[in-house]
Write an enzyme that holds these catalytic residues in place. Sequence first.
Site, PDB file in Angstrom:
ATOM      1  N   GLU A 191       0.833  -1.229   0.000  1.00  0.00           N
ATOM      2  CA  GLU A 191       0.000   0.000   0.000  1.00  0.00           C
ATOM      3  C   GLU A 191       0.858   1.266   0.000  1.00  0.00           C
ATOM      4  O   GLU A 191       0.661   2.154   0.850  1.00  0.00           O
ATOM      5  CB  GLU A 191      -0.957  -0.012   1.204  1.00  0.00           C
ATOM      6  CG  GLU A 191      -1.992  -1.104   1.112  1.00  0.00           C
ATOM      7  CD  GLU A 191      -3.101  -1.013   2.158  1.00  0.00           C
ATOM      8  OE1 GLU A 191      -2.999  -0.203   3.101  1.00  0.00           O
ATOM      9  OE2 GLU A 191      -4.095  -1.756   2.015  1.00  0.00           O
ATOM     10  N   GLU A 194      -5.529  -8.419  -0.213  1.00  0.00           N
ATOM     11  CA  GLU A 194      -6.200  -8.075   1.060  1.00  0.00           C
ATOM     12  C   GLU A 194      -7.670  -7.855   0.756  1.00  0.00           C
ATOM     13  O   GLU A 194      -8.014  -6.936  -0.017  1.00  0.00           O
ATOM     14  CB  GLU A 194      -5.614  -6.812   1.699  1.00  0.00           C
ATOM     15  CG  GLU A 194      -4.307  -7.014   2.410  1.00  0.00           C
ATOM     16  CD  GLU A 194      -3.842  -5.789   3.202  1.00  0.00           C
ATOM     17  OE1 GLU A 194      -4.693  -5.104   3.813  1.00  0.00           O
ATOM     18  OE2 GLU A 194      -2.629  -5.539   3.196  1.00  0.00           O
TER      19      GLU A 194
END
Length: 530
Positions: free
Chosen positions: A173, A307
């Site tokens: 991320e 995720e």
Amino acid sequence: MFQASLTVDRDFAIAPLDRRVFGVFVEHMGRCVYTGIYEPGHPSADEQGFRQDVIELTRELGATIVRYPGGNFMSGYNWEDGVGPKDQRPTRLDLAWFSTETNQVGTNEFVDWCRKVGISPMYGVNLGTRGPDEARHYIEYCNHPGGTTLSQQRQAHGYAQPHDVKLWCLGNEMDGPWQICRKTAEEYGRIALETGKLMKMVDPTIELAACGSSAHDMPTYGHWEETVLEHCFEVADYISLHTYFSKYNNHAAMARASTEAADYRSTGEYLAQVETTGQFIEEIVAVADAVAARKHSAKRIHLSFDEWNVWYRARHGEHLRPTGWPVAPRLLEEVYTMEDALLVGGVLTTLINHADRVKIACMAQLVNVIGPIMTEPGGAAWRQTIFHPFAQAAKWGRGTVLKPVLRSPGYAHATLGELPYLVASVVDDAETGTTALFVLNRHLSEPMDLQVALRGLGADRLLVESLTLHHANLEAINTASAPANVAPQSLDGVQLDGEALRATLPPASWNVIVTRSAGRAASSAPPITA
Ligand code: AHR
């Protein structure tokens, strides 16, 4: 009761299902590692301190791969801290989760845990505080057979053979303002390229996942993926997608943990995230293929949905940011409902139906932290509601995904139009003649009379499994004292007649129906095979 139909044909294949879509995620945060998978002194702990009750449940969940060690944790992690004699490992501040990391579990122990479970690791390198140099050393430590200082260090730590970790994340991320050493798309694209290049020089057999946007609603969404892939297209095999599903209408309501009814989505809107997940996947495929087109490349970047889960309750205050730098605090300990299990089941059908491009997916996470498994320190381990659709899909989702052609009445959605009550995916294993149907009934009050045509899949069908996950109360949960409150029940009354199947599915239910054609020979496999 309402009528719906599903037609599948063995010639209408989408793609072989990559079993790595049944992945999970273990991050050094909260109680995922410490008192989750690892708790020396627990009655079920083995000689290494791993909880065998959790190992058993992970096996039952059917997870195929596991992403490690983060998450946001990855962006501040020194892999060297977690290898070698345990009593010499440093204790560090973890800036991602405002916790203290003791490093009692690291690279080598986690590989051992994976072997005990029978699951493959997907490791990640720190592209926050660190970069290409540490990454090349890390992969050399893990995967190089011997004869160098780092591989000999691994051997001295008790691991004579290389770990042979095949799948690696290039950071985590990196677009997020919360990330330790966030980067712009240009900065990240460059470092991902150079890091990936070095890692593949050390071990050309590995596969790499580059960071996509940390969420669909990030302001840089789309542009981020395009820029990153422009840079690292040659070394990346996958681009990542992350999504956490919410009942809240917006982030502001979630941040203040609103209890106002107006801030919540209805169940129908909540379950429409099945469709928005499909759109998300198709958008990223379009961006990745546009980059390929500009590069005149036939290479296809696949998707690593590494995720995903429901996460909206434990998403404020102490759930995210504990005080006093504790070890293994209770973070993100979301307690899942029957309604959440319906959404998880529906999202699994979407991942399966995009098998042509989604090759990896990881439910986030595994234990305690937004996990399908919960534990108490020194106490029980149990299955949350969302455990069940995952376990059934992982158990029966083998073979080739067939296109589900649906007819179903539906309900109105404000932006998506009419959505069918029926959501389904079909996976056919030509080797065994086994066909699995995963079916969600989104009607909240009426059962579905489902008629299925299984064309070309053998008329001599036997029923192998028929289960329904249903509870009269959508808010029902499982707890340590009532661990099977929400659990699959037998789905009775399934009728088989040649290629026709008929079943009545309860309202608001997720169902698995598995049949097998005893006579269908393995040699008559459909055109696309794994
Ligand atoms: O899974 C919890 C966190 O969510 C992960 O650490 C991060 O990658 C994401 O924002």
